[in-house]
Design a protein around this motif. Sequence first.
Motif, PDB file in Angstrom:
ATOM      1  N   THR A 128      -5.307  44.950  96.631  1.00  0.00           N
ATOM      2  CA  THR A 128      -6.414  44.543  97.507  1.00  0.00           C
ATOM      3  C   THR A 128      -6.443  45.419  98.758  1.00  0.00           C
ATOM      4  O   THR A 128      -7.508  45.878  99.182  1.00  0.00           O
ATOM      5  CB  THR A 128      -6.270  43.065  97.908  1.00  0.00           C
ATOM      6  N   GLY A 161      -9.522  46.998  91.248  1.00  0.00           N
ATOM      7  CA  GLY A 161      -9.923  45.677  90.761  1.00  0.00           C
ATOM      8  C   GLY A 161      -9.470  45.428  89.337  1.00  0.00           C
ATOM      9  O   GLY A 161      -8.932  44.372  89.017  1.00  0.00           O
ATOM     10  N   SER A 168      -0.970  42.136  93.639  1.00  0.00           N
ATOM     11  CA  SER A 168      -2.352  41.825  93.999  1.00  0.00           C
ATOM     12  C   SER A 168      -2.634  42.174  95.456  1.00  0.00           C
ATOM     13  O   SER A 168      -3.694  42.726  95.779  1.00  0.00           O
ATOM     14  CB  SER A 168      -2.632  40.340  93.758  1.00  0.00           C
ATOM     15  N   TRP A 171     -16.161  53.898  95.401  1.00  0.00           N
ATOM     16  CA  TRP A 171     -16.500  53.022  94.283  1.00  0.00           C
ATOM     17  C   TRP A 171     -15.441  53.078  93.186  1.00  0.00           C
ATOM     18  O   TRP A 171     -15.037  52.046  92.645  1.00  0.00           O
ATOM     19  CB  TRP A 171     -17.865  53.402  93.678  1.00  0.00           C
ATOM     20  N   GLN A 230      -2.734  40.272  87.128  1.00  0.00           N
ATOM     21  CA  GLN A 230      -2.725  38.810  87.143  1.00  0.00           C
ATOM     22  C   GLN A 230      -2.646  38.237  85.729  1.00  0.00           C
ATOM     23  O   GLN A 230      -1.988  37.223  85.500  1.00  0.00           O
ATOM     24  CB  GLN A 230      -3.967  38.288  87.870  1.00  0.00           C
ATOM     25  N   GLN A 278      -5.796  44.984  89.218  1.00  0.00           N
ATOM     26  CA  GLN A 278      -5.386  43.675  89.727  1.00  0.00           C
ATOM     27  C   GLN A 278      -5.642  42.582  88.694  1.00  0.00           C
ATOM     28  O   GLN A 278      -4.817  41.676  88.527  1.00  0.00           O
ATOM     29  CB  GLN A 278      -6.131  43.365  91.021  1.00  0.00           C
ATOM     30  N   ALA A 279      -6.763  42.686  87.972  1.00  0.00           N
ATOM     31  CA  ALA A 279      -7.034  41.699  86.917  1.00  0.00           C
ATOM     32  C   ALA A 279      -5.959  41.781  85.835  1.00  0.00           C
ATOM     33  O   ALA A 279      -5.442  40.758  85.376  1.00  0.00           O
ATOM     34  CB  ALA A 279      -8.416  41.937  86.322  1.00  0.00           C
ATOM     35  N   ALA A 297      -7.899  48.774  97.996  1.00  0.00           N
ATOM     36  CA  ALA A 297      -9.359  48.724  97.849  1.00  0.00           C
ATOM     37  C   ALA A 297     -10.043  48.593  99.205  1.00  0.00           C
ATOM     38  O   ALA A 297     -11.043  49.262  99.483  1.00  0.00           O
ATOM     39  CB  ALA A 297      -9.747  47.567  96.925  1.00  0.00           C
ATOM     40  N   ILE A 335     -12.294  51.196  94.271  1.00  0.00           N
ATOM     41  CA  ILE A 335     -12.485  49.737  94.173  1.00  0.00           C
ATOM     42  C   ILE A 335     -12.406  49.287  92.716  1.00  0.00           C
ATOM     43  O   ILE A 335     -11.730  48.314  92.384  1.00  0.00           O
ATOM     44  CB  ILE A 335     -13.849  49.323  94.749  1.00  0.00           C
TER      45      ILE A 335
END
Lengths: 113, 205
Positions: A35, A60, A31, A53, A67, A63-64, A38, A56
């Motif tokens: 981050t 993102g 993560s 864009w 997790q 990362q989701a 990004a 990012i």
Amino acid sequence: MSHMDKIDESGGQMESRADEQSSYLRGGIASVVLTVIAVLAVVSDVLPDWAAWTTIAVAGILQAVAQLHWFLHIRLHGQAWEDLQLIFFTILILVLMVGGTIWVMGDLSARMM
Amino acid sequence: MSQARHPGLKLGHEHDPGSGEVEALVFGFWIFMMSDLLIFGCVFATYVVMLPQVADGPSAAELFHLRGPLIETTLLLASSVTIGFALLETKHRADQRRTTLWLAVTFLLGAGFLFSSTHSLLGHLENGAGPSRSAFLSAYWLLVPLHALHVAVGCLWIAVAAAQVWIRGFDWVTTGGLLRLSIYWHFLDIVWIGILSVVYLGAMI
């Protein structure tokens, strides 16, 4: 406390404690890295807007997923399907509602100019 | 490994009393979490639609700085790891003291997040960027405080769960509660990725 003690008796479970601990640490490190990627994509100011864009968005989403994998222990194999099915269904609804809203309202806004 | 049908750390063994009940409760809680995600999704859609509607008020690019959100990201991510450690102490050692300790660390990190978040929201209010300033700011004040409210409820829940573990020890009620709490907390971190990406990083482009 009684029934929990049984878990400690089996050696296999004791070993998986280290695995599970490293699972949380891996999730944390992944993560942080995503981050930082990004943030750098935006702050460095060298990328064109569309590339920033895209970076990012990809970081993102990754990362989701990271997790969900390392923190929530949701796997493609080795467990029942129900929770994963629920996630896919929710994502489908989200894509339809969020994507549809942004598309329709963006189109409307462009025509009002 | 049993075929657990819920997310989160697999705590139970089929032979434990109440483990089937815990599994059903946790799966039901996951359904609730996913419906909460739909609410956040709709609020995100509203935010993106309202983004250009600044009505002579400050735009996202003028208003936001990365420092506060990055501090909040760090705190929330660290708290996601520490609540995992609390669950590991529950699962492998059934250690009341260590579980409560990690829960306390998680609580402090969550409180730090709330402090930083409230600080920047109050700063916006002072700069005349309250929710009634423009459609963009209404959507912003819907999205970010909604997440902060979730974190505040989570902090309260952590305090209650820690007290339960401290007083009752580990039975299927308290461990099942911890499992649901950890799912809730990890979920909040996942929603925060969206807020950081769409609201704060998006404003910098």
